[in-house]
Design a protein around this motif. Structure first.
Motif, PDB file in Angstrom:
ATOM      1  N   VAL A   1      41.020  43.361  30.298  1.00  0.00           N
ATOM      2  CA  VAL A   1      39.835  42.756  30.753  1.00  0.00           C
ATOM      3  C   VAL A   1      39.140  43.913  31.567  1.00  0.00           C
ATOM      4  O   VAL A   1      39.606  44.830  31.957  1.00  0.00           O
ATOM      5  N   VAL A   2      37.638  43.973  31.198  1.00  0.00           N
ATOM      6  CA  VAL A   2      36.832  44.856  31.517  1.00  0.00           C
ATOM      7  C   VAL A   2      35.840  44.045  32.427  1.00  0.00           C
ATOM      8  O   VAL A   2      35.155  43.154  32.065  1.00  0.00           O
ATOM      9  N   ALA A   3      35.496  44.821  33.778  1.00  0.00           N
ATOM     10  CA  ALA A   3      34.702  44.217  34.782  1.00  0.00           C
ATOM     11  C   ALA A   3      33.813  45.509  35.373  1.00  0.00           C
ATOM     12  O   ALA A   3      34.273  46.473  35.015  1.00  0.00           O
ATOM     13  N   ALA A   4      32.986  44.924  36.150  1.00  0.00           N
ATOM     14  CA  ALA A   4      31.849  45.957  36.813  1.00  0.00           C
ATOM     15  C   ALA A   4      32.961  46.917  37.923  1.00  0.00           C
ATOM     16  O   ALA A   4      32.599  48.237  37.896  1.00  0.00           O
ATOM     17  N   ASP A   5      33.839  46.266  38.396  1.00  0.00           N
ATOM     18  CA  ASP A   5      34.755  47.324  39.063  1.00  0.00           C
ATOM     19  C   ASP A   5      36.299  46.779  38.972  1.00  0.00           C
ATOM     20  O   ASP A   5      36.664  45.976  38.280  1.00  0.00           O
ATOM     21  N   LYS A   6      37.112  47.863  39.347  1.00  0.00           N
ATOM     22  CA  LYS A   6      38.712  47.547  39.110  1.00  0.00           C
ATOM     23  C   LYS A   6      39.110  46.437  39.652  1.00  0.00           C
ATOM     24  O   LYS A   6      40.028  45.648  39.116  1.00  0.00           O
ATOM     25  N   ASP A   7      38.715  45.917  40.883  1.00  0.00           N
ATOM     26  CA  ASP A   7      39.187  44.737  41.607  1.00  0.00           C
ATOM     27  C   ASP A   7      38.839  43.806  40.918  1.00  0.00           C
ATOM     28  O   ASP A   7      39.687  42.681  40.805  1.00  0.00           O
ATOM     29  N   ALA A   8      37.671  43.326  40.450  1.00  0.00           N
ATOM     30  CA  ALA A   8      37.189  42.073  39.703  1.00  0.00           C
ATOM     31  C   ALA A   8      38.125  41.964  38.515  1.00  0.00           C
ATOM     32  O   ALA A   8      38.314  41.083  37.934  1.00  0.00           O
ATOM     33  N   ALA A   9      38.283  43.268  37.715  1.00  0.00           N
ATOM     34  CA  ALA A   9      39.208  43.170  36.358  1.00  0.00           C
ATOM     35  C   ALA A   9      40.426  42.751  36.935  1.00  0.00           C
ATOM     36  O   ALA A   9      41.089  41.910  35.959  1.00  0.00           O
ATOM     37  N   GLU A  10      40.892  43.476  37.883  1.00  0.00           N
ATOM     38  CA  GLU A  10      42.519  42.931  38.299  1.00  0.00           C
ATOM     39  C   GLU A  10      42.453  41.309  38.650  1.00  0.00           C
ATOM     40  O   GLU A  10      43.418  40.655  38.152  1.00  0.00           O
ATOM     41  N   ARG A  11      41.486  40.929  39.279  1.00  0.00           N
ATOM     42  CA  ARG A  11      41.379  39.428  39.612  1.00  0.00           C
ATOM     43  C   ARG A  11      41.508  38.849  38.581  1.00  0.00           C
ATOM     44  O   ARG A  11      42.164  37.702  38.249  1.00  0.00           O
ATOM     45  N   ALA A  12      40.495  38.955  37.621  1.00  0.00           N
ATOM     46  CA  ALA A  12      40.374  38.147  36.189  1.00  0.00           C
ATOM     47  C   ALA A  12      41.819  38.406  35.618  1.00  0.00           C
ATOM     48  O   ALA A  12      42.369  37.370  34.703  1.00  0.00           O
ATOM     49  N   ALA A  13      42.479  39.552  35.345  1.00  0.00           N
ATOM     50  CA  ALA A  13      43.402  39.682  34.519  1.00  0.00           C
ATOM     51  C   ALA A  13      44.737  38.836  35.233  1.00  0.00           C
ATOM     52  O   ALA A  13      45.524  38.269  34.605  1.00  0.00           O
ATOM     53  N   ASP A  14      44.658  38.683  36.646  1.00  0.00           N
ATOM     54  CA  ASP A  14      45.694  37.965  37.103  1.00  0.00           C
ATOM     55  C   ASP A  14      45.588  36.312  36.952  1.00  0.00           C
ATOM     56  O   ASP A  14      46.534  36.002  36.588  1.00  0.00           O
ATOM     57  N   GLN A  15      44.187  36.111  36.798  1.00  0.00           N
ATOM     58  CA  GLN A  15      43.967  34.644  36.340  1.00  0.00           C
ATOM     59  C   GLN A  15      44.472  34.437  34.919  1.00  0.00           C
ATOM     60  O   GLN A  15      45.027  33.334  34.728  1.00  0.00           O
ATOM     61  N   LEU A  16      44.435  35.286  34.104  1.00  0.00           N
ATOM     62  CA  LEU A  16      44.687  35.087  32.658  1.00  0.00           C
ATOM     63  C   LEU A  16      46.259  35.126  32.734  1.00  0.00           C
ATOM     64  O   LEU A  16      46.696  34.262  31.915  1.00  0.00           O
ATOM     65  N   ILE A  17      47.001  36.120  33.348  1.00  0.00           N
ATOM     66  CA  ILE A  17      48.255  35.983  33.407  1.00  0.00           C
ATOM     67  C   ILE A  17      48.888  34.706  33.965  1.00  0.00           C
ATOM     68  O   ILE A  17      49.712  34.308  33.405  1.00  0.00           O
ATOM     69  N   ALA A  18      48.327  34.289  34.970  1.00  0.00           N
ATOM     70  CA  ALA A  18      48.887  32.861  35.513  1.00  0.00           C
ATOM     71  C   ALA A  18      48.647  31.797  34.510  1.00  0.00           C
ATOM     72  O   ALA A  18      49.388  30.667  34.716  1.00  0.00           O
ATOM     73  N   ALA A  19      47.527  31.736  33.870  1.00  0.00           N
ATOM     74  CA  ALA A  19      47.242  30.488  32.787  1.00  0.00           C
ATOM     75  C   ALA A  19      48.026  30.799  31.627  1.00  0.00           C
ATOM     76  O   ALA A  19      47.907  30.218  30.769  1.00  0.00           O
ATOM     77  N   LEU A  20      48.944  32.024  31.625  1.00  0.00           N
ATOM     78  CA  LEU A  20      49.622  32.187  30.319  1.00  0.00           C
ATOM     79  C   LEU A  20      48.918  32.527  29.171  1.00  0.00           C
ATOM     80  O   LEU A  20      49.334  32.052  27.976  1.00  0.00           O
ATOM     81  N   VAL A  21      47.719  33.006  29.348  1.00  0.00           N
ATOM     82  CA  VAL A  21      46.904  33.490  28.182  1.00  0.00           C
ATOM     83  C   VAL A  21      47.169  34.617  27.416  1.00  0.00           C
ATOM     84  O   VAL A  21      47.284  34.652  26.350  1.00  0.00           O
ATOM     85  N   GLY A  22      47.770  35.616  28.085  1.00  0.00           N
ATOM     86  CA  GLY A  22      48.149  36.843  27.556  1.00  0.00           C
ATOM     87  C   GLY A  22      49.535  37.249  28.070  1.00  0.00           C
ATOM     88  O   GLY A  22      50.027  36.971  29.223  1.00  0.00           O
ATOM     89  N   ASP A  23      50.245  38.059  27.225  1.00  0.00           N
ATOM     90  CA  ASP A  23      51.478  38.536  27.728  1.00  0.00           C
ATOM     91  C   ASP A  23      51.482  39.964  28.497  1.00  0.00           C
ATOM     92  O   ASP A  23      51.796  40.007  29.289  1.00  0.00           O
ATOM     93  N   ASP A  24      50.518  40.665  27.849  1.00  0.00           N
ATOM     94  CA  ASP A  24      50.036  42.101  28.586  1.00  0.00           C
ATOM     95  C   ASP A  24      48.767  42.029  29.093  1.00  0.00           C
ATOM     96  O   ASP A  24      47.875  41.935  27.824  1.00  0.00           O
TER      97      ASP A  24
END
Length: 86
Positions: free
Chosen positions: A33-56
């Protein structure tokens, strides 16, 4: 994926064996996940993990993503070269 991320302003990239086309039945789903800043990217990554979209799911900011093709790490250069934007 759009439903999961909602209004997050980010891009999601597939990398690893699925992106290269050499996956098998034991392969996982690697996302970046690439976002304007690291915090935004981490929030989006957490959402994808919670939705079981990606393993890593890795999260980085836009500046680091743009610099990856010049990274001293062959691992990061390979990710940059082989990643597929979703």
């Amino acid at each position: 994926m759009r439903d999961t991320l909602g209004t997050n302003d980010c891009s999601v990239w597939l990398f690893g064996s699925l992106a290269r086309g050499d996956w098998d039945g034991f392969s996982d789903t690697d996302l970046l996940v690439v976002a304007a800043d690291k915090d935004a990217a981490e929030r989006a990554a957490d959402q994808l993990i919670a939705a079981l979209v990606g393993d890593d799911v890795l999260a980085i900011d836009q500046e680091r993503w743009q610099a990856m093709d010049r990274s001293p790490s062959p691992h990061w250069r390979a990710i940059r070269a082989q990643a597929i934007r979703l």
